[in-house]
Design an enzyme around this catalytic site. Structure first.
Site, PDB file in Angstrom:
ATOM      1  N   LYS A 116      70.735 -19.415  10.839  1.00  0.00           N
ATOM      2  CA  LYS A 116      70.809 -18.438   9.753  1.00  0.00           C
ATOM      3  C   LYS A 116      69.670 -18.592   8.747  1.00  0.00           C
ATOM      4  O   LYS A 116      69.175 -17.598   8.230  1.00  0.00           O
ATOM      5  CB  LYS A 116      72.162 -18.546   9.059  1.00  0.00           C
ATOM      6  CG  LYS A 116      73.307 -17.969   9.903  1.00  0.00           C
ATOM      7  CD  LYS A 116      74.501 -17.695   9.033  1.00  0.00           C
ATOM      8  CE  LYS A 116      75.773 -17.713   9.750  1.00  0.00           C
ATOM      9  NZ  LYS A 116      76.377 -16.971  10.623  1.00  0.00           N
ATOM     10  N   GLU A 289      72.808 -11.594   9.850  1.00  0.00           N
ATOM     11  CA  GLU A 289      72.364 -12.367  11.008  1.00  0.00           C
ATOM     12  C   GLU A 289      72.128 -11.401  12.159  1.00  0.00           C
ATOM     13  O   GLU A 289      72.525 -10.237  12.095  1.00  0.00           O
ATOM     14  CB  GLU A 289      73.428 -13.398  11.417  1.00  0.00           C
ATOM     15  CG  GLU A 289      74.744 -12.771  11.838  1.00  0.00           C
ATOM     16  CD  GLU A 289      75.678 -13.755  12.535  1.00  0.00           C
ATOM     17  OE1 GLU A 289      75.214 -14.821  12.957  1.00  0.00           O
ATOM     18  OE2 GLU A 289      76.864 -13.426  12.678  1.00  0.00           O
TER      19      GLU A 289
HETATM   20  P1  ADP Z   1      80.620 -11.434  15.562  1.00  0.00           P
HETATM   21  O1  ADP Z   1      81.921 -11.554  14.838  1.00  0.00           O
HETATM   22  O2  ADP Z   1      79.674 -12.553  15.278  1.00  0.00           O
HETATM   23  O3  ADP Z   1      79.984 -10.101  15.456  1.00  0.00           O
HETATM   24  P2  ADP Z   1      82.086 -10.853  17.915  1.00  0.00           P
HETATM   25  O4  ADP Z   1      83.179 -10.333  17.089  1.00  0.00           O
HETATM   26  O5  ADP Z   1      81.366  -9.927  18.821  1.00  0.00           O
HETATM   27  O6  ADP Z   1      80.948 -11.557  17.074  1.00  0.00           O
HETATM   28  O7  ADP Z   1      82.662 -12.127  18.666  1.00  0.00           O
HETATM   29  C1  ADP Z   1      82.947 -13.320  17.958  1.00  0.00           C
HETATM   30  C2  ADP Z   1      82.544 -14.532  18.776  1.00  0.00           C
HETATM   31  O8  ADP Z   1      83.506 -14.834  19.774  1.00  0.00           O
HETATM   32  C3  ADP Z   1      81.253 -14.309  19.478  1.00  0.00           C
HETATM   33  O9  ADP Z   1      80.601 -15.534  19.631  1.00  0.00           O
HETATM   34  C4  ADP Z   1      81.693 -13.749  20.795  1.00  0.00           C
HETATM   35  O10 ADP Z   1      80.681 -13.978  21.715  1.00  0.00           O
HETATM   36  C5  ADP Z   1      82.985 -14.537  21.051  1.00  0.00           C
HETATM   37  N1  ADP Z   1      84.021 -13.750  21.736  1.00  0.00           N
HETATM   38  C6  ADP Z   1      84.740 -12.761  21.188  1.00  0.00           C
HETATM   39  N2  ADP Z   1      85.628 -12.270  22.077  1.00  0.00           N
HETATM   40  C7  ADP Z   1      85.471 -12.967  23.213  1.00  0.00           C
HETATM   41  C8  ADP Z   1      86.095 -12.940  24.502  1.00  0.00           C
HETATM   42  N3  ADP Z   1      87.075 -12.092  24.796  1.00  0.00           N
HETATM   43  N4  ADP Z   1      85.678 -13.810  25.436  1.00  0.00           N
HETATM   44  C9  ADP Z   1      84.689 -14.661  25.150  1.00  0.00           C
HETATM   45  N5  ADP Z   1      84.085 -14.743  23.963  1.00  0.00           N
HETATM   46  C10 ADP Z   1      84.448 -13.922  22.994  1.00  0.00           C
HETATM   47  P1  ADP Z   2      79.309 -15.437  11.488  1.00  0.00           P
HETATM   48  O1  ADP Z   2      78.133 -16.032  12.166  1.00  0.00           O
HETATM   49  O2  ADP Z   2      80.432 -16.395  11.396  1.00  0.00           O
HETATM   50  O3  ADP Z   2      79.652 -14.098  12.071  1.00  0.00           O
HETATM   51  P2  ADP Z   2      78.231 -14.002   9.175  1.00  0.00           P
HETATM   52  O4  ADP Z   2      77.057 -14.477   8.387  1.00  0.00           O
HETATM   53  O5  ADP Z   2      77.999 -12.852  10.083  1.00  0.00           O
HETATM   54  O6  ADP Z   2      78.844 -15.248   9.965  1.00  0.00           O
HETATM   55  O7  ADP Z   2      79.392 -13.680   8.134  1.00  0.00           O
HETATM   56  C1  ADP Z   2      80.703 -13.424   8.569  1.00  0.00           C
HETATM   57  C2  ADP Z   2      81.365 -12.379   7.666  1.00  0.00           C
HETATM   58  O8  ADP Z   2      81.419 -12.831   6.300  1.00  0.00           O
HETATM   59  C3  ADP Z   2      80.608 -11.076   7.619  1.00  0.00           C
HETATM   60  O9  ADP Z   2      81.114 -10.171   8.583  1.00  0.00           O
HETATM   61  C4  ADP Z   2      80.854 -10.552   6.220  1.00  0.00           C
HETATM   62  O10 ADP Z   2      82.030  -9.782   6.239  1.00  0.00           O
HETATM   63  C5  ADP Z   2      81.118 -11.786   5.389  1.00  0.00           C
HETATM   64  N1  ADP Z   2      79.929 -12.162   4.590  1.00  0.00           N
HETATM   65  C6  ADP Z   2      78.900 -12.907   5.006  1.00  0.00           C
HETATM   66  N2  ADP Z   2      77.990 -13.090   4.025  1.00  0.00           N
HETATM   67  C7  ADP Z   2      78.449 -12.431   2.944  1.00  0.00           C
HETATM   68  C8  ADP Z   2      77.972 -12.255   1.605  1.00  0.00           C
HETATM   69  N3  ADP Z   2      76.825 -12.790   1.189  1.00  0.00           N
HETATM   70  N4  ADP Z   2      78.730 -11.530   0.762  1.00  0.00           N
HETATM   71  C9  ADP Z   2      79.899 -11.006   1.165  1.00  0.00           C
HETATM   72  N5  ADP Z   2      80.405 -11.133   2.410  1.00  0.00           N
HETATM   73  C10 ADP Z   2      79.695 -11.843   3.296  1.00  0.00           C
HETATM   74 MG    MG Z   3      78.533 -12.386  12.142  1.00  0.00          MG
END
Ligand code: ADP
Ligand code: ADP
Ligand code: MG
Length: 666
Positions: A116, A289
């Site tokens: 990140k 990200e």
């Molecule tokens: P993000 O919240 O970061 O956008 P996703 O919601 O697409 O990502 O998925 C959350 C994490 O869990 C990711 O690392 C994704 O690859 C994994 N993941 C989610 N659903 C599944 C599944 N049904 N099988 C395997 N991995 C999954």
């Molecule tokens: P991950 O890799 O676990 O998906 P993210 O950086 O994508 O982590 O953040 C996960 C969630 O947290 C995002 O979907 C968003 O809803 C919330 N979030 C992240 N950063 C912020 C921020 N600076 N302010 C408010 N909400 C945030």
């Molecule tokens: Mg995310």
């Protein structure tokens, strides 16, 4: 084009990739673990290779085994799906060295975006707007407080190597930083083996909006509009939609162009997603990200653009040039996806595992004024195990506008019937009908704001109650009449017309006359008869038709005692009996509840990660007793009252069943 592709994944995403390969005339191989022997993906693929034990660390995460399966089957390329090895740059690099195709972005892009802090720096250099904050590493709590003050509260403390919602804390003042900073550092170390932490501003009224990008190996890169994924619980997305109700065309274009600028900075050559947090307050948006893989919620983009993202990934990986131009990318209507999880919405969304006694998804294709798409990886009779993600299927609906897509979603959920495990369908259905969600004024805190006490189900409206009562009476009277006809030995009797439907503790006397062809007249509580038309047949668990001319669908499950009827967010147990039995029922004394206050009971099946008490220990109410893990989630089980530990029935490393007594207090 590739002739054979290996899919290094399982469940619905493996099935999803197979579907596109079939369309393109490409043969498929899936790898599978013990738990997935005989799965739907294994059945659908042309070939399958067993790669080891059920835990992912023994199968889906073992690069050597997957590469051996490629060699054994002669597959030319690997599609990793999401999760598992999909964002593993070392794996992508190794495939390149070994001459195996990789249906994903180049290893440099994965590596650059995997962290990140470094991806945020890259984004800022590429002109992408980033969350104000401190880009560098933070050494200790004192420095963390100083930096948080400079940024201005509230702030978010994040693990640089974080993902999946882990290693994130919000802090509103010095004291919360003092607690949160070391906590995030420790969690980051434990979960990712990397304790680097940074701090940025917490964006108020945050909405999660992400841009789908698509690139090829010839320097072309497009943005395919946005998805909004603000409806989350435990930082996991539950409902996603495209487009976003927040964005206007200018903001969309700005976001899209920034996403492409970032993708270009790492020569992005596949499908990927640039995540932003947008503020509902001022529509400002900031880079979070980049996910260098196909995303779970990709189908909503496919539904509004008409583009098959998996096909595009395969073509790019093969070296083809993108045939699409930015001007070809349009938004057609509105699409909504919900993730159907094996979890209990009434018990804080705890995972639920077991056998799918029934699994009847809604039919794909036209429904109401829209369309239904089902992405599922399970079949009736399959076992939902504790080893993997609790997501078992995705329902996607499309309509010409948001309201239509949401209406069709509700109708489709009414036709989605699952028994054997708990599922979150009533919860999703309740959200579909909820006023604030309908208005589009959502944030990532929506579930916490609107369901502060958790989900308790939705009370039935009068119309829904009539539908439930009439469906229950119809089904029951139908079975009763048939039982009268086939028993043979008894003298034929006239079908019984008088019944009582008991919903909760409410007794509703009904009079029912069943006609031909699914017609019936049903009077409830002595009122005017309703006219019911239904195509229901014995063996089906859906009563579909019209009540007084209004279309409805109600599903029901047989229970040892009565039926469980579900419609939208409403779930009611109905008992249908003769007036005599109904009368007896109301005279029965209430069963006393067993006293469980001195027991620690496992809320779900899983693996005991740690047992944190010892015999004879005095435990205070709220104190952690043990940790049980299932489906990627660790649950801390706490004492419900003060007590002294009298017996410990399980130890770390053992598995427990739901409702198993783990610890007893004196
Ligand atoms: P993000 O919240 O970061 O956008 P996703 O919601 O697409 O990502 O998925 C959350 C994490 O869990 C990711 O690392 C994704 O690859 C994994 N993941 C989610 N659903 C599944 C599944 N049904 N099988 C395997 N991995 C999954
Ligand atoms: P991950 O890799 O676990 O998906 P993210 O950086 O994508 O982590 O953040 C996960 C969630 O947290 C995002 O979907 C968003 O809803 C919330 N979030 C992240 N950063 C912020 C921020 N600076 N302010 C408010 N909400 C945030
Ligand atoms: Mg995310």
């Amino acid at each position: 084009m590739f002739k054979k592709i290996l899919i290094a994944n399982r469940g619905e995403i493996a099935v999803r990739v197979i579907r596109t390969c079939r369309k393109m005339g490409i043969k498929t191989v899936v790898v599978y673990s013990d738990a997935d022997a005989g799965s739907m993906a294994v059945e659908m693929a042309d070939e399958s290779v067993h790669i080891g034990g059920s835990p992912a660390a023994q199968s889906y995460l073992v690069a050597d085994k997957i590469i051996a399966a490629v060699r054994q089957t002669g597959a030319e390329a690997i599609h990793p799906g999401f999760g598992f090895l999909s964002e593993n740059a070392a794996f992508a690099k190794r495939l390149e060295e070994e001459g195996i195709g990789w249906i994903g972005p180049n290893a440099f892009a994965i590596d650059s975006m995997g962290d990140k802090i470094s991806s945020k720096k890259l984004a800022a250099e590429a002109g992408v707007s980033t969350v104000p904050g401190h880009m560098g590493l933070i050494e200790d709590t004192r420095e963390a407080i100083k930096i948080s003050k400079q940024i201005g509260y509230p702030v978010m403390i994040k693990a640089s190597a974080g993902g999946g919602g882990k290693g994130i804390r919000v802090a509103a003042n010095d004291k919360e930083v003092e607690e949160g900073f070391p906590a995030v550092k420790a969690e980051a170390k434990a979960s990712f083996g990397d304790d680097r932490v940074f701090i940025e501003k917490f964006i108020l009224e945050p909405r999660h909006i992400e841009i789908q990008v698509l690139g090829d190996k010839h320097g072309n890169c497009l943005w395919l509009n946005e998805r909004e994924c603000s409806i989350q619980r435990r930082n996991q997305k539950v409902i996603e939609e495209a487009p976003s109700p927040l964005l206007d065309p200018e903001t969309r274009k700005k976001m899209g162009e920034q996403a492409v600028a970032l993708a270009r900075a790492v020569n992005y050559d596949s499908a990927g997603t640039v995540e932003f947090v947008a503020s509902g307050k001022d529509k400002g948006f900031y880079f979070l990200e980049m996910n260098t893989r196909l995303q779970v919620e990709h189908p909503v983009t496919e539904m509004i653009t008409g583009i098959d993202l998996v096909e595009q990934m395969i073509r790019s990986a093969y070296g083809e040039k993108l045939k699409l131009k930015q001007s070809d990318i349009k938004i057609n209507g509105w699409a909504v996806e919900s993730r159907v999880y094996a979890e209990d919405p009434y018990r804080n969304f705890l995972p639920s595992i077991g056998r799918l006694k029934r699994f009847h998804p809604p039919a794909e294709g036209k429904l109401g004024n829209g369309e239904v798409r089902m992405d599922s990886g399970v079949r009736e009779g399959d076992e939902i195990s504790m080893f993997y993600d609790p997501m078992i299927a995705k329902l996607v609906t499309w309509g010409k506008d948001r309201d239509t897509a949401l209406d069709v979603h509700g109708e489709a959920l009414d036709r989605f019937h699952i028994e054997g495990i708990q599922d979150n369908i009533p919860f999703i259905a309740a959200v579909m009908d909820e006023k604030r969600f309908r208005s589009g004024n959502i944030t990532t805190a929506y579930i916490k704001d609107e369901f502060p006490e958790g989900f308790q189900g939705v009370p039935a409206t009068r119309a829904q109650e009539a539908q439930l009562i009439c469906s229950a009476a119809y089904v029951h009277a139908f079975f009763d009449r048939r039982a009268g006809e086939i028993s043979g030995r008894l003298a034929p009797r006239a079908p019984r017309r008088e019944w009582v439907v008991i919903l909760g503790d409410q007794h509703h006397p009904v009079t029912i006359d069943i006609g031909r062809d699914g017609e019936a007249e049903i009077a409830v509580d002595g009122g005017n008869p309703h006219s019911l038309m239904t195509s229901w047949k014995p063996g089906r668990h859906l009563v579909e038709g019209a009540l007084d001319g209004n279309a409805f669908a109600v599903k029901f499950a047989d229970r040892t005692e009565g039926y469980l009827f579900r419609h939208r967010g409403v779930a009611l147990r109905a008992l249908v009996c003769t007036p005599f039995v109904a009368d007896m029922h109301s005279r029965l004394p209430e069963k006393p509840k067993a006293d469980t206050s001195k027991l620690i009971i496992s809320p779900m099946p899983g693996l005991v990660v740690s047992m944190d008490v010892t015999l004879g220990q005095v435990v205070q109410e709220g104190e952690a007793v043990c940790i049980v893990e299932a489906m990627k989630m660790q649950n801390i089980i706490r004492a419900g009252a003060n007590g002294t530990v009298k017996a410990i029935n399980v130890k770390a490393g053992e598995s427990v069943a739901a409702d198993e007594i783990m610890v007893e207090f004196a």
